[in-house]
Design a protein around this motif. Structure first.
Motif, short mmCIF file in Angstrom:
data_model
loop_
_atom_site.label_atom_id
_atom_site.label_comp_id
_atom_site.label_asym_id
_atom_site.label_seq_id
_atom_site.Cartn_x
_atom_site.Cartn_y
_atom_site.Cartn_z
N LEU A 118 0.83 -1.20 0.00
CA LEU A 118 0.00 0.00 0.00
C LEU A 118 0.88 1.26 0.00
CD1 LEU A 118 -2.85 -1.10 2.44
CD2 LEU A 118 -3.07 -0.66 0.00
N HIS A 119 1.96 1.22 0.77
CA HIS A 119 2.88 2.36 0.78
C HIS A 119 3.48 2.57 -0.61
CE1 HIS A 119 3.64 2.27 5.42
NE2 HIS A 119 2.44 2.68 5.10
N ALA A 120 3.85 1.46 -1.24
CA ALA A 120 4.45 1.55 -2.58
C ALA A 120 3.46 2.13 -3.58
CB ALA A 120 4.93 0.17 -3.03
N ASP A 142 -10.55 12.86 8.10
CA ASP A 142 -11.71 13.07 7.22
C ASP A 142 -12.36 11.72 6.91
OD1 ASP A 142 -13.47 13.50 5.20
OD2 ASP A 142 -12.12 14.76 3.99
N LYS A 143 -13.56 11.51 7.41
CA LYS A 143 -14.20 10.21 7.25
C LYS A 143 -14.49 9.90 5.78
CE LYS A 143 -17.56 7.03 9.02
NZ LYS A 143 -18.66 6.71 9.90
N GLU A 144 -14.94 10.91 5.05
CA GLU A 144 -15.26 10.67 3.63
C GLU A 144 -14.03 10.28 2.84
OE1 GLU A 144 -17.59 13.41 1.14
OE2 GLU A 144 -18.86 13.66 2.91
N ALA A 145 -12.91 10.97 3.13
CA ALA A 145 -11.65 10.64 2.44
C ALA A 145 -11.23 9.22 2.79
CB ALA A 145 -10.58 11.65 2.85
N ALA A 146 -11.39 8.86 4.06
CA ALA A 146 -11.01 7.51 4.49
C ALA A 146 -11.84 6.47 3.74
CB ALA A 146 -11.21 7.37 6.00
N ASP A 184 -10.84 2.44 -2.78
CA ASP A 184 -9.77 2.38 -3.78
C ASP A 184 -8.82 1.23 -3.50
OD1 ASP A 184 -10.61 4.47 -5.27
OD2 ASP A 184 -8.92 5.80 -4.81
N MET A 185 -8.39 1.14 -2.25
CA MET A 185 -7.41 0.12 -1.89
C MET A 185 -7.99 -1.28 -2.10
SD MET A 185 -5.37 1.72 1.43
CE MET A 185 -6.75 1.47 2.54
N ASN A 225 -10.36 -2.12 -4.30
CA ASN A 225 -10.48 -2.40 -5.72
C ASN A 225 -9.14 -2.66 -6.38
OD1 ASN A 225 -13.29 -2.21 -5.98
ND2 ASN A 225 -13.18 0.02 -6.00
N LYS A 226 -8.09 -1.99 -5.88
CA LYS A 226 -6.79 -2.09 -6.54
C LYS A 226 -5.91 -3.19 -6.00
CE LYS A 226 -6.44 2.80 -7.80
NZ LYS A 226 -5.84 4.04 -7.33
N LEU A 227 -6.01 -3.48 -4.70
CA LEU A 227 -5.05 -4.44 -4.13
C LEU A 227 -5.70 -5.49 -3.23
CD1 LEU A 227 -1.91 -5.05 -3.74
CD2 LEU A 227 -2.22 -3.95 -1.51
N LEU A 228 -6.56 -5.06 -2.32
CA LEU A 228 -6.97 -5.97 -1.24
C LEU A 228 -7.93 -7.05 -1.72
CD1 LEU A 228 -7.35 -3.29 1.57
CD2 LEU A 228 -5.35 -4.62 0.97
N ALA A 229 -8.84 -6.68 -2.62
CA ALA A 229 -9.81 -7.66 -3.11
C ALA A 229 -9.65 -7.82 -4.63
CB ALA A 229 -11.22 -7.22 -2.77
N ASN A 230 -10.21 -8.88 -5.14
CA ASN A 230 -10.25 -9.07 -6.58
C ASN A 230 -11.71 -8.90 -7.02
OD1 ASN A 230 -10.40 -9.96 -9.16
ND2 ASN A 230 -9.31 -11.88 -8.83
#
Lengths: 82, 82
Positions: free
Chosen positions: A26-28, B51-55, B61-62, B64-69
């Motif tokens: 995630l950092h990368a 910021d809760k909305e930003a979180a 995003d995380m 969709n991009k990395l944590l889950a498929n």
């Protein structure tokens, strides 16, 4: 029928290499504000019984004997009638 | 700081061989009333923001991009200030 949602995590004192790897990735990717990631398992188990107490006891048993490793893992679960 | 609890499961239409193996093991142990087991992942991620909305957006995003498929997995998450 009861559905158990079981959350299994490594105990706080146990090193989580998978979590560290995810943090580094995630950092990368530019998400520098991510401090800590812990990776656990999430199980959904359908138990065919009408007795909530029996279901609770059974899920606890199954966690201790097969689903989780009580030596290094903690688990919590929620039961809901479905 | 916000803590996200992320629950990742295989989509209903996707075969879950790990879940089937657990079901078979539970049956072999005598828990015959267990109908179905689905195995997923449970992640706890600490995001350093006020910021809760930003979180929320960042966790999405995380995922969709990395944590889950997203092709074969569904995810849900809860955010809590810690």
């Amino acid at each position: 029928m009861y559905q158990a949602k079981i959350y299994i995590t490594l105990r706080k004192s146990v090193l989580d290499p998978q979590g560290s790897a995810v943090t580094k990735s995630l950092h990368a990717m530019g998400y520098d504000n991510v401090n800590d990631v812990r990776v656990g398992r999430y199980l959904v188990v359908d138990v065919d019984t009408t007795d909530k107490e029996a279901a609770e006891k059974q899920v606890q048993d199954m966690c201790n004997k097969l689903l989780a490793n009580p030596v290094i893992e903690d688990y919590t679960f929620e039961l809901a009638e479905v």
